[in-house]
Write a protein that holds these residues in place. Sequence first.
Motif, mmCIF file in Angstrom:
data_model
loop_
_atom_site.group_PDB
_atom_site.id
_atom_site.type_symbol
_atom_site.label_atom_id
_atom_site.label_comp_id
_atom_site.label_asym_id
_atom_site.label_seq_id
_atom_site.Cartn_x
_atom_site.Cartn_y
_atom_site.Cartn_z
ATOM 1 N N TYR A 124 0.829 -1.208 0.000
ATOM 2 C CA TYR A 124 0.000 0.000 0.000
ATOM 3 C C TYR A 124 0.864 1.258 0.000
ATOM 4 O O TYR A 124 0.624 2.191 -0.778
ATOM 5 C CB TYR A 124 -0.941 0.002 1.206
ATOM 6 C CG TYR A 124 -1.370 1.380 1.649
ATOM 7 C CD1 TYR A 124 -2.214 2.152 0.858
ATOM 8 C CD2 TYR A 124 -0.891 1.929 2.841
ATOM 9 C CE1 TYR A 124 -2.585 3.431 1.250
ATOM 10 C CE2 TYR A 124 -1.256 3.194 3.232
ATOM 11 C CZ TYR A 124 -2.104 3.935 2.435
ATOM 12 O OH TYR A 124 -2.450 5.204 2.817
ATOM 13 N N ARG A 186 -5.655 6.137 -3.075
ATOM 14 C CA ARG A 186 -6.471 5.249 -3.904
ATOM 15 C C ARG A 186 -5.581 4.318 -4.723
ATOM 16 O O ARG A 186 -5.880 3.128 -4.877
ATOM 17 C CB ARG A 186 -7.376 6.075 -4.817
ATOM 18 C CG ARG A 186 -8.452 6.848 -4.067
ATOM 19 C CD ARG A 186 -9.291 7.688 -5.018
ATOM 20 N NE ARG A 186 -10.426 8.325 -4.343
ATOM 21 C CZ ARG A 186 -11.386 8.996 -4.961
ATOM 22 N NH1 ARG A 186 -11.341 9.130 -6.277
ATOM 23 N NH2 ARG A 186 -12.378 9.532 -4.273
ATOM 24 N N LEU A 189 -4.378 1.545 -2.482
ATOM 25 C CA LEU A 189 -5.381 0.492 -2.304
ATOM 26 C C LEU A 189 -5.447 -0.399 -3.541
ATOM 27 O O LEU A 189 -5.521 -1.631 -3.423
ATOM 28 C CB LEU A 189 -6.750 1.109 -2.025
ATOM 29 C CG LEU A 189 -7.933 0.136 -1.977
ATOM 30 C CD1 LEU A 189 -7.751 -0.913 -0.884
ATOM 31 C CD2 LEU A 189 -9.251 0.889 -1.776
ATOM 32 N N GLN A 193 -4.917 -4.070 -2.844
ATOM 33 C CA GLN A 193 -6.240 -4.682 -3.025
ATOM 34 C C GLN A 193 -6.752 -5.347 -1.753
ATOM 35 O O GLN A 193 -7.341 -6.425 -1.781
ATOM 36 C CB GLN A 193 -6.204 -5.655 -4.217
ATOM 37 C CG GLN A 193 -5.891 -4.942 -5.517
ATOM 38 C CD GLN A 193 -5.738 -5.839 -6.716
ATOM 39 O OE1 GLN A 193 -6.207 -6.983 -6.716
ATOM 40 N NE2 GLN A 193 -5.099 -5.335 -7.773
ATOM 41 N N ASP A 194 -6.501 -4.658 -0.631
ATOM 42 C CA ASP A 194 -6.975 -5.175 0.656
ATOM 43 C C ASP A 194 -7.248 -4.006 1.590
ATOM 44 O O ASP A 194 -6.323 -3.332 2.034
ATOM 45 C CB ASP A 194 -5.933 -6.117 1.248
ATOM 46 C CG ASP A 194 -6.377 -6.689 2.593
ATOM 47 O OD1 ASP A 194 -7.498 -7.224 2.668
ATOM 48 O OD2 ASP A 194 -5.607 -6.577 3.551
ATOM 49 N N GLU A 195 -8.509 -3.781 1.885
ATOM 50 C CA GLU A 195 -8.912 -2.657 2.731
ATOM 51 C C GLU A 195 -8.276 -2.732 4.112
ATOM 52 O O GLU A 195 -7.815 -1.721 4.665
ATOM 53 C CB GLU A 195 -10.447 -2.639 2.870
ATOM 54 C CG GLU A 195 -10.963 -1.599 3.837
ATOM 55 C CD GLU A 195 -12.454 -1.742 4.102
ATOM 56 O OE1 GLU A 195 -12.926 -1.184 5.119
ATOM 57 O OE2 GLU A 195 -13.141 -2.417 3.303
ATOM 58 N N ASP A 196 -8.214 -3.936 4.676
ATOM 59 C CA ASP A 196 -7.648 -4.073 6.019
ATOM 60 C C ASP A 196 -6.193 -3.637 6.063
ATOM 61 O O ASP A 196 -5.749 -3.017 7.043
ATOM 62 C CB ASP A 196 -7.761 -5.529 6.490
ATOM 63 C CG ASP A 196 -9.197 -5.931 6.796
ATOM 64 O OD1 ASP A 196 -10.043 -5.022 6.933
ATOM 65 O OD2 ASP A 196 -9.466 -7.138 6.896
ATOM 66 N N ILE A 260 -10.606 7.225 1.987
ATOM 67 C CA ILE A 260 -10.485 5.932 1.308
ATOM 68 C C ILE A 260 -11.687 5.050 1.619
ATOM 69 O O ILE A 260 -12.170 4.291 0.756
ATOM 70 C CB ILE A 260 -9.154 5.234 1.670
ATOM 71 C CG1 ILE A 260 -8.761 4.229 0.582
ATOM 72 C CG2 ILE A 260 -9.223 4.543 3.013
ATOM 73 C CD1 ILE A 260 -8.335 4.864 -0.709
ATOM 74 N N LEU A 261 -12.231 5.151 2.833
ATOM 75 C CA LEU A 261 -13.441 4.396 3.161
ATOM 76 C C LEU A 261 -14.616 4.837 2.297
ATOM 77 O O LEU A 261 -15.390 4.012 1.803
ATOM 78 C CB LEU A 261 -13.780 4.591 4.643
ATOM 79 C CG LEU A 261 -12.948 3.808 5.659
ATOM 80 C CD1 LEU A 261 -13.295 4.274 7.065
ATOM 81 C CD2 LEU A 261 -13.165 2.313 5.507
ATOM 82 N N ILE A 264 -14.258 3.366 -1.186
ATOM 83 C CA ILE A 264 -14.600 1.940 -1.217
ATOM 84 C C ILE A 264 -16.111 1.761 -1.200
ATOM 85 O O ILE A 264 -16.681 0.993 -1.994
ATOM 86 C CB ILE A 264 -13.960 1.206 -0.024
ATOM 87 C CG1 ILE A 264 -12.433 1.171 -0.169
ATOM 88 C CG2 ILE A 264 -14.509 -0.217 0.095
ATOM 89 C CD1 ILE A 264 -11.710 0.724 1.090
ATOM 90 N N GLU A 265 -16.771 2.486 -0.307
ATOM 91 C CA GLU A 265 -18.216 2.326 -0.149
ATOM 92 C C GLU A 265 -18.998 2.852 -1.344
ATOM 93 O O GLU A 265 -20.137 2.444 -1.571
ATOM 94 C CB GLU A 265 -18.663 3.024 1.137
ATOM 95 C CG GLU A 265 -18.128 2.318 2.397
ATOM 96 C CD GLU A 265 -18.338 3.133 3.663
ATOM 97 O OE1 GLU A 265 -18.972 4.203 3.587
ATOM 98 O OE2 GLU A 265 -17.857 2.692 4.732
ATOM 99 N N TYR A 269 -14.087 1.689 -6.458
ATOM 100 C CA TYR A 269 -12.894 0.845 -6.337
ATOM 101 C C TYR A 269 -13.141 -0.531 -6.943
ATOM 102 O O TYR A 269 -12.346 -1.027 -7.759
ATOM 103 C CB TYR A 269 -12.501 0.730 -4.860
ATOM 104 C CG TYR A 269 -11.605 -0.439 -4.545
ATOM 105 C CD1 TYR A 269 -10.294 -0.479 -5.012
ATOM 106 C CD2 TYR A 269 -12.073 -1.514 -3.781
ATOM 107 C CE1 TYR A 269 -9.472 -1.573 -4.727
ATOM 108 C CE2 TYR A 269 -11.264 -2.594 -3.496
ATOM 109 C CZ TYR A 269 -9.966 -2.624 -3.975
ATOM 110 O OH TYR A 269 -9.157 -3.693 -3.700
#
Length: 310
Positions: A124, A186, A189, A193-196, A260-261, A264-265, A269
């Motif tokens: 990231y 962005r 991410l 490719q992993d939000e966590d 970034i959240l 994603i929502e 993404y």
Amino acid sequence: MGEIKKLELLHPSEYEHPLDRKALQALEGTPGLESLTRKFLKHGVERGLRLQYTGSYIKVNERNFSEVYDILVDVCNTLHVKKIPDLYISWDYSINGFTAGSENPIIGLTSGAIDLLTDNELRYVLGHEVGHIKSGHMLYQTMAEVIPIIGDILGTATLGIGGIIGTGLQLALLYWWRMSEFTADRAGLLACQDEDSVINALIKMAGAPKKFFDRIERDAFLEQAREFRDYDYDSLDKVGKALLVMDNTHPWTVMRASEILEWIESGTYSEIIERRTREPGTAFKCPKCGTTLNGDENFCGMCGSKLWCR
């Protein structure tokens, strides 16, 4: 986490943050920018920065810290960036990365980033820096970084730069630099490719002590991040924007997590991941005319439209 997908022909406009675009438009309309850019390039400020980094830090390559270099190569392949930038490590136990130079950009990582992040969290951070390069941020970002030095040390009597740098131009550069961080996040991410991994990296950057890394309270951090949802950056006046950019080194981690959240929502993404990847054995097609492509072209041979390849 599943297999990381290569994002063939990814174009930076697909992940550009609207505040980045708006701030850049305002910056390009600021008096003095064109003159400053010409002076900046003429006097080789970028070459001086490259000399500083290459003369002070350890270069990473296939033989030296090869595990880190392999992650960088894979990140570039994932984001469809063909030219692998030089990578250096500096001794600093904060978690940070930086990029300098526009013609031949250099990426730097701190020792803390390598020691304290997992491999995917490091993806990231490296994706964030490669995103700056892919998006063409580096000329203005490097100018923003050195402007305080130029203004304080060089002045008007040497390179003729000091007189060009008015408060309005300086603030416009610094404010855009801050907004460009949202775009680069962005890209980071898209690289891992992993939000966590993104959220955990930001929590560590924000100051989580190492002894608590295995007990990170992600929900509490996410709740804090969501408090920024209604923050209106556009409503800031000149004083507000000045306060926002005065501390050039602060990582803005909670605010960045909020942005970034939200991305994603929004579903954008996931749309990019699906649009820019293909199953093995299937053809990649020109997004404009549908002609079958190899995936490494600069232009479509049928319609002539420019494809992204940096």
